[in-house]
Design an enzyme around this catalytic site. Structure first.
Site, PDB file in Angstrom:
ATOM      1  N   GLU A  91     -11.158  11.691  33.853  1.00 52.57           N
ATOM      2  CA  GLU A  91     -10.169  12.769  34.093  1.00 52.57           C
ATOM      3  C   GLU A  91      -9.000  12.508  33.413  1.00 52.57           C
ATOM      4  O   GLU A  91      -8.753  11.206  32.731  1.00 52.57           O
ATOM      5  CB  GLU A  91      -9.801  12.498  35.504  1.00 52.57           C
ATOM      6  CG  GLU A  91     -10.928  12.907  36.413  1.00 52.57           C
ATOM      7  CD  GLU A  91     -10.718  12.991  37.756  1.00 52.57           C
ATOM      8  OE1 GLU A  91      -9.432  12.811  38.264  1.00 52.57           O
ATOM      9  OE2 GLU A  91     -11.482  13.195  38.665  1.00 52.57           O
ATOM     10  N   CYS A 104      -1.865  11.449  30.455  1.00 52.56           N
ATOM     11  CA  CYS A 104      -2.366  10.183  31.178  1.00 52.56           C
ATOM     12  C   CYS A 104      -3.754   9.868  30.661  1.00 52.56           C
ATOM     13  O   CYS A 104      -4.648  10.765  31.420  1.00 52.56           O
ATOM     14  CB  CYS A 104      -2.072   9.973  32.641  1.00 52.56           C
ATOM     15  SG  CYS A 104      -2.873   8.631  33.514  1.00 52.56           S
ATOM     16  N   GLY A 170      -9.857   3.203  34.304  1.00 51.44           N
ATOM     17  CA  GLY A 170     -10.300   1.893  33.821  1.00 51.44           C
ATOM     18  C   GLY A 170      -9.076   1.238  33.265  1.00 51.44           C
ATOM     19  O   GLY A 170      -8.199   1.543  33.350  1.00 51.44           O
ATOM     20  N   SER A 202      -1.277   0.387  30.629  1.00 53.85           N
ATOM     21  CA  SER A 202      -0.972  -0.223  31.851  1.00 53.85           C
ATOM     22  C   SER A 202      -2.164  -1.013  32.124  1.00 53.85           C
ATOM     23  O   SER A 202      -3.186  -0.738  31.850  1.00 53.85           O
ATOM     24  CB  SER A 202      -1.026   1.088  32.943  1.00 53.85           C
ATOM     25  OG  SER A 202      -1.009   0.427  34.130  1.00 53.85           O
ATOM     26  N   SER A 224       0.320  -3.976  36.449  1.00 54.05           N
ATOM     27  CA  SER A 224      -0.019  -3.604  37.951  1.00 54.05           C
ATOM     28  C   SER A 224       0.112  -4.790  38.997  1.00 54.05           C
ATOM     29  O   SER A 224      -0.707  -5.770  38.715  1.00 54.05           O
ATOM     30  CB  SER A 224      -1.568  -3.005  38.193  1.00 54.05           C
ATOM     31  OG  SER A 224      -1.625  -1.924  37.591  1.00 54.05           O
ATOM     32  N   LEU A 225       1.219  -5.185  39.267  1.00 56.74           N
ATOM     33  CA  LEU A 225       1.722  -6.217  40.102  1.00 56.74           C
ATOM     34  C   LEU A 225       1.381  -6.130  41.579  1.00 56.74           C
ATOM     35  O   LEU A 225       0.332  -6.825  41.895  1.00 56.74           O
ATOM     36  CB  LEU A 225       3.122  -6.336  40.137  1.00 56.74           C
ATOM     37  CG  LEU A 225       3.810  -7.942  40.118  1.00 56.74           C
ATOM     38  CD1 LEU A 225       3.168  -8.737  39.150  1.00 56.74           C
ATOM     39  CD2 LEU A 225       5.316  -7.753  40.432  1.00 56.74           C
ATOM     40  N   HIS A 226       1.941  -5.296  42.284  1.00 54.12           N
ATOM     41  CA  HIS A 226       1.533  -4.789  43.747  1.00 54.12           C
ATOM     42  C   HIS A 226       1.705  -6.022  44.681  1.00 54.12           C
ATOM     43  O   HIS A 226       1.417  -5.821  45.958  1.00 54.12           O
ATOM     44  CB  HIS A 226       0.097  -4.249  43.587  1.00 54.12           C
ATOM     45  CG  HIS A 226      -0.120  -3.349  42.589  1.00 54.12           C
ATOM     46  ND1 HIS A 226       0.634  -2.034  42.525  1.00 54.12           N
ATOM     47  CD2 HIS A 226      -0.812  -3.296  41.327  1.00 54.12           C
ATOM     48  CE1 HIS A 226       0.274  -1.436  41.584  1.00 54.12           C
ATOM     49  NE2 HIS A 226      -0.773  -2.030  40.966  1.00 54.12           N
ATOM     50  N   ASN A 305      -0.949   6.984  47.075  1.00 54.25           N
ATOM     51  CA  ASN A 305      -1.656   8.166  47.462  1.00 54.25           C
ATOM     52  C   ASN A 305      -3.108   8.095  47.851  1.00 54.25           C
ATOM     53  O   ASN A 305      -3.714   7.332  47.212  1.00 54.25           O
ATOM     54  CB  ASN A 305      -1.799   8.862  45.773  1.00 54.25           C
ATOM     55  CG  ASN A 305      -0.377   8.959  45.287  1.00 54.25           C
ATOM     56  OD1 ASN A 305       0.397   9.974  45.711  1.00 54.25           O
ATOM     57  ND2 ASN A 305       0.011   8.340  44.125  1.00 54.25           N
TER      58      ASN A 305
HETATM   59  S1  SF4 Z   1      -5.614   0.596  39.321  1.00 54.82           S
HETATM   60 FE1  SF4 Z   1      -6.998  -1.052  39.242  1.00 54.82          FE
HETATM   61  S2  SF4 Z   1      -9.101  -0.303  39.733  1.00 54.82           S
HETATM   62 FE2  SF4 Z   1      -7.583   1.515  39.283  1.00 54.82          FE
HETATM   63  S3  SF4 Z   1      -8.201   1.949  37.185  1.00 54.82           S
HETATM   64 FE3  SF4 Z   1      -6.225   0.711  37.313  1.00 54.82          FE
HETATM   65  S4  SF4 Z   1      -7.312  -1.700  36.850  1.00 54.82           S
HETATM   66 FE4  SF4 Z   1      -8.842  -0.040  37.668  1.00 54.82          FE
END
Ligand code: SF4
Length: 356
Positions: A91, A104, A170, A202, A224-226, A305
């Site tokens: 996608e 994206c 990915g 990212s 991606s910390l979260h 989401n």
């Molecule tokens: S958020 Fe995590 S699981 Fe989702 S595509 Fe990115 S790295 Fe992969």
């Protein structure tokens, strides 16, 4: 001779390929321009190439892009394309705004990282995309948008896609070689010519590859910390067990040191009752302050989401605002991401590779 898909060639491979054909290096630039700048795939229309080169090309190369299976437009203008790539589905999401149009793009089919808030992660990993399958998402959509607006194919300065985010399906840094090949085309003046500041990669935090990226192709980095501590991050982003939070922040620090004009964006998905309390915000500030990254980063709060069987709830708006305020009061630059395209499952974390 094995037939080559020209979309699979990075700028360097274009040069090598022309050498193999016995052509001068400038031919690589011309060829790259026809394909990526003007979207031309018919060799007969590449009028500044010699007839003999055009003949060689017809006999040894082809151009095959991902095929559009579905094209959906959200009420807010966000557009999601589902592409067929060999036997798989990926996608790509187009987000038009007043001053920029962002694409994206996906770099893998599925994903091995399995972040708990991400629909792609729940599918597991299937395979890496090739350079042609990654850049093909841009190639197809850029020239489709131009055709829809009746923009002449070889007109300069009419670029429809102004920003790229590698935030689709990915983990791009686990498909490093193809991702770099595609990035080099995105940045090349003979292809899409986007500035590094308009390209964001990212990552969930693949530390060795962050260092490699800093040296080989330093684009804007989003991490991606979260979570505000390692225990929590281990649960939300399991790769954290391999690449712990403390070391990740140090790698981010090195990234900025290597390319000082950059600012790291930390993505923080707001999950009700999991990572959204005042204590988490304070812990986050201390993490940034201790590692001297507080003033060279931005924290992007992303309302979660929902997707089927996620068993997670998005933080309330009021909670997100309080969380943001605590961070801002410490001097951190904070943004709250606007939800786009969730009615067509195109919002962040919702990409599943399924046609609805
Ligand atoms: S958020 Fe995590 S699981 Fe989702 S595509 Fe990115 S790295 Fe992969």
């Amino acid at each position: 001779m094995k037939m080559t898909n020209l979309l699979d060639l990075s700028p360097l491979k274009f040069v090598n390929y022309c050498k193999e054909l016995g052509e001068m290096p400038f031919r690589a630039k011309q060829l790259q321009k026809w394909i990526h700048k003007f979207g031309v795939s018919d060799f007969n229309k590449m009028t500044d190439l010699s007839m003999s080169l055009r003949k060689k090309l017809k006999n040894s190369v082809y151009i095959k892009a991902p095929h559009i299976m579905s094209d959906q437009i959200s009420f807010d203008g966000t557009r999601k394309w589902i592409f067929h790539v060999k036997k798989n589905i990926i996608e790509t999401v187009f987000i038009p705004e007043k001053n920029r149009n962002t694409l994206c793009i996906s770099t893998q089919v599925g994903c091995a990282i399995n972040c708990i808030f991400c629909s792609t992660g729940r599918q597991g990993f299937v395979r890496n995309l090739t350079v042609g399958e990654i850049i093909g998402q841009l190639w197809v959509t850029e020239f489709k948008l131009r055709r829809e607006k009746n923009i002449k194919i070889n007109s300069q300065g009419k670029r429809q896609i102004t920003n790229i985010v590698m935030m689709g399906m990915g983990e791009p840094l686990l498909n490093y070689k193809s991702t770099i090949g595609a990035l080099k085309l995105i940045l090349s003046d003979h292809a899409y010519g986007l500035s590094r500041r308009h390209v964001i990669l990212s990552t969930s935090g693949i530390i060795p590859m962050i260092d490699k990226l800093a040296q080989e192709c330093p684009v804007e980095l989003a991490v991606s910390l979260h979570a505000s501590n390692n225990n929590l991050r281990n649960k939300l982003v399991p790769i954290s067990k391999k690449y712990p939070l403390k070391e990740l922040i140090l790698a981010c620090h090195r990234y900025i040191t290597y390319s000082p004009r950059h600012m790291i964006t930390f993505e923080y998905c707001m999950l009700h009752g999991i990572n959204d309390t005042d204590i988490h915000a304070i812990e986050l500030i201390s993490l940034m302050r201790k590692n001297k990254i507080l003033t060279s980063c931005k924290i992007n709060l992303i309302p979660f989401n929902c997707f089927p069987n996620s068993n997670l709830i998005c933080s309330k708006n009021s909670r997100i605002k309080i969380f943001a305020k605590i961070l801002m009061n410490s001097g951190i630059f904070v943004t709250i991401r606007k939800i786009r395209g969730n009615d067509i499952n195109a919002a962040c974390g919702q990409l599943s590779g399924k046609i609805l």
